[in-house]
Scaffold this active site. Structure first.
Site, mmCIF file in Angstrom:
data_model
loop_
_atom_site.group_PDB
_atom_site.id
_atom_site.type_symbol
_atom_site.label_atom_id
_atom_site.label_comp_id
_atom_site.label_asym_id
_atom_site.label_seq_id
_atom_site.Cartn_x
_atom_site.Cartn_y
_atom_site.Cartn_z
ATOM 1 N N GLY A 155 23.078 26.992 54.683
ATOM 2 C CA GLY A 155 23.770 27.961 53.850
ATOM 3 C C GLY A 155 25.224 27.626 53.635
ATOM 4 O O GLY A 155 25.851 28.102 52.693
ATOM 5 N N ASP B 298 26.490 30.171 69.513
ATOM 6 C CA ASP B 298 25.360 30.100 68.572
ATOM 7 C C ASP B 298 24.320 29.103 69.065
ATOM 8 O O ASP B 298 23.837 28.254 68.321
ATOM 9 C CB ASP B 298 25.871 29.713 67.175
ATOM 10 C CG ASP B 298 24.828 29.989 66.081
ATOM 11 O OD1 ASP B 298 23.930 30.814 66.319
ATOM 12 O OD2 ASP B 298 24.920 29.373 65.007
#
Length: 647
Positions: A25, A138
């Site tokens: 993305g 993450d």
């Protein structure tokens, strides 16, 4: 040129792009050849639409900065970064392999030893990053690469932070919902234990092929991280050992304090499981608490007996054959009987020496130094239990500490990683909170001295200037008052004098003195009068000090100059006097004199003042010029009579 058409182009005047490896993305990743060093690299290029977005650019820069500062075999290396063709890029080590996510999707759950091996390599990377003050934030299988030798590499430090941090990504939750820690889900500060929670999720997925919490929306998944009880992995895959269940469940504790304290501690338990040994009671207790916390499952589910796990090192792992491509080559099968005979002979020879070896080994283990773990940042009672569980004696010292809440361990000796004999003493310093101090009396002292006095005892001074009849700079009041007990670091307000209050002086020039006096006194001023000569009417104020509309201290004096009225003198009448006598008379009276001649045929007026201007006996200002008209005799001339002739 469109970004999809970059194949074969020379990017940043150095990297020949060969093919796109993937697209996310935020950025595209290309396989490229470094023209200067002749090596294959991965070039991560930020999408054009984000090149002007400060938030995405900052995240991109942060990834490069954090990863470039970490040099470790289990972390993807960053070689270069910069701006080219209007966008930002990072040049990274090229890993020929797949992500853990791809492996799980295409091959299903890992063999248990492989899952442990991969997870321990992730922990090695995290241990190094945490040691350098970097929290990844993450961790997920998408960000973990595995090469063809089975070496794991952690990537994507795009949302990493240096040290414990708040969730500051534009007020949103950062990370991927399925792998979020509970503190990330509720937007609370994250620390090292947050990465360990996410690692526990990854291990769970490697073992079972699924994540523990799923849902239709990210919010639904986040809520499950906060409140739902995870199933033990063995519920979904029966061959998972009991102790590995315990390790995973402890890593998934809702509260950071109930999880593993460091990547090294989690790795130590996985090493025990890999060797087929039992984990400690602390891990079993924590796992049981996780299952009992929400009451969703029977807490005994975590204590089911399972087969011991085979060693994780050496040999070919049993399990799913689809993972063999990432392990050592598989040896061809041979007849087992020669090895059986050798084993029986070894057993016969070894039985006699077993007990002797066991006794010696027990003595060695009893005297073997133990490694001190980290006990800071947790409650005293928990630290004492951990120290005892690690084989040491605890020495607790409670002292004030302004930076830590009461009951929290803020220092220890020896430090983490020190080798210490069994039953050695570990001293921990426990905060009793901020100490109390007595407020000193500073009223009447100078403000600079008062601030210094309060600072010395650990208080913060807030100085406020107020008008007062006290000398400027003198402390006139304090709050709280003297001898009050306050917590160290509290604020004490002190009022100090700025001198008497300044007020506006009314303008009174041109007013009658009585009216001026009334106005000034009403404003709080004292009045002094000075009479002066002026052409203004008597009693009128002709000037004031200080001037009108200026400011002055209330109660101070204002001096007024008041007119005495115009001053006049009677003009002497000097007509009939000689010029000399008239001049003398007028000069003595304070007047100035000027003389003009006036012809006369009367000899008696020769040299005599015939008239004056202004006239005598009038009131005139001193220094008025008096004009005298003095006669000058001019005889007359006879003229013959005119005759008239008549024709």
């Amino acid at each position: 040129m469109a970004r999809n058409d970059l194949t074969g182009t020379l990017f940043a005047e150095r990297y020949r792009l060969e093919r796109k490896l993937g697209s996310g993305g935020m950025a595209d990743v290309w396989l490229a050849e470094d023209q200067e060093l002749g090596r294959r690299v991965a070039v991560k290029i930020l999408h054009e639409r984000y090149a002007s977005d400060e938030q995405f650019v900052e995240r991109f820069r942060r990834e490069a900065t954090h990863a470039a500062g970490l040099s470790h075999p289990n972390i993807v290396s960053v070689f270069d970064r910069g701006v080219a063709d209007g966008s930002y890029y990072i040049v990274m080590e090229y890993i020929e392999g797949r992500t853990l996510k791809e492996l799980v999707v295409t091959r299903g759950p890992c063999p248990v030893p492989v899952a442990i091996s991969y997870t321990r390599q992730i922990l090695a990377a995290l241990r190094y990053a945490h040691k350098n003050g970097i929290i990844h934030r993450d961790i997920k299988p998408h960000n973990v690469l595995v090469d063809r030798e089975g070496r794991v590499k952690v990537a994507d430090f795009g949302i990493a932070r240096a040290g414990t941090s708040e969730m500051t990504e534009a007020g949103s939750i950062v990370g991927t919902a399925q792998y979020l820690s509970p503190e990330q889900a509720r937007g609370a500060p994250v620390d090292e234990s947050s990465d360990l929670y996410s690692t526990g999720i990854v291990l769970y997925e490697l073992l079972t092929g699924t994540v523990p919490f799923t849902g239709e929306t990210p919010v639904e998944i986040a809520m499950k991280h906060l409140s739902a009880t995870p199933e033990p992995p063995s519920v979904r895959r029966s061959e998972i050992p009991r102790d590995l269940d315990l390790v995973v469940l402890r890593a998934l504790a809702k509260e950071p304090a109930d999880r593993y304290r460091s990547a090294g501690e989690l790795d130590r338990d996985l090493e025990l499981v890999a060797r087929g040994e039992a984990v400690g009671s602390e891990t079993e207790t924590a796992a049981t608490m996780v299952l009992a916390g929400a009451g969703a499952m029977d807490a005994t589910a975590a204590t089911r007996v399972a087969a011991p796990l085979p060693p994780a090192t050496g040999g070919t792992y049993t399990g799913d054959e689809r993972y063999r491509a990432y392990e050592a080559p598989v040896a061809r099968r041979r007849s087992p009987w020669p090895w059986v005979l050798v084993a029986l002979a070894a057993i016969a020879l070894g039985v006699g020496g077993w007990f002797l070896y066991g006794n010696v080994q027990d003595q060695i283990n009893d005297n073997k130094p133990l490694v001190v773990q980290q006990y800071t940042g947790i409650l005293e009672v928990r630290a004492v239990d951990l120290i005892a569980g690690d084989g040491f004696e605890s020495n607790v010292r409670r002292v004030p500490n302004g930076d830590q809440p009461a009951g929290i361990v803020f220092d220890q000796s020896p430090v983490e990683g020190t080798a210490l004999a069994r039953d050695g003493i570990v001293t921990i310093l426990v905060s009793t909170g901020k100490k109390n101090v007595t407020v000193p009396d500073v009223v009447g002292s100078q403000v600079t001295d008062a601030v210094a006095t309060l600072t010395r005892v650990g208080l913060v001074a807030k100085s406020v200037g107020v008008p007062s009849d006290k000398p400027a700079g003198t402390v006139t009041a304090q709050d709280p008052s003297a001898r009050t007990s306050l917590v160290e670091g509290a604020t004490v307000r002190i009022n100090y004098s700025t001198g008497p209050k300044q007020v506006a002086v009314p303008p009174v020039v041109g007013l009658d003195y009585s009216a001026a006096l009334q106005q000034l006194q009403a404003a709080g001023f004292a009045v002094a009068r000075t009479d002066v000569e002026s052409d203004q009417p008597a009693g009128v104020v002709v000037s004031q000090v200080p001037a009108g509309s200026s400011t002055a201290t209330k109660g101070s004096k204002v001096t007024l100059s008041v007119s005495n009225g115009p001053q006049t003198t009677p003009v002497p009448d000097v007509t009939g006097l000689t010029t000399a006598d008239a001049r003398t008379t007028l000069t003595d009276a304070g007047f100035k004199v000027t003389v003009t001649n006036q012809e006369t045929d009367d000899q008696t007026f020769d040299g005599i003042v015939i008239s004056q201007d202004p006239p005598g006996n009038t009131q005139q200002d001193p220094n008025t010029v008096i004009t005298l008209s003095v006669g000058v005799y001019v005889p007359t001339t006879s003229t013959p009579a005119a005759t008239t002739t008549t024709p």
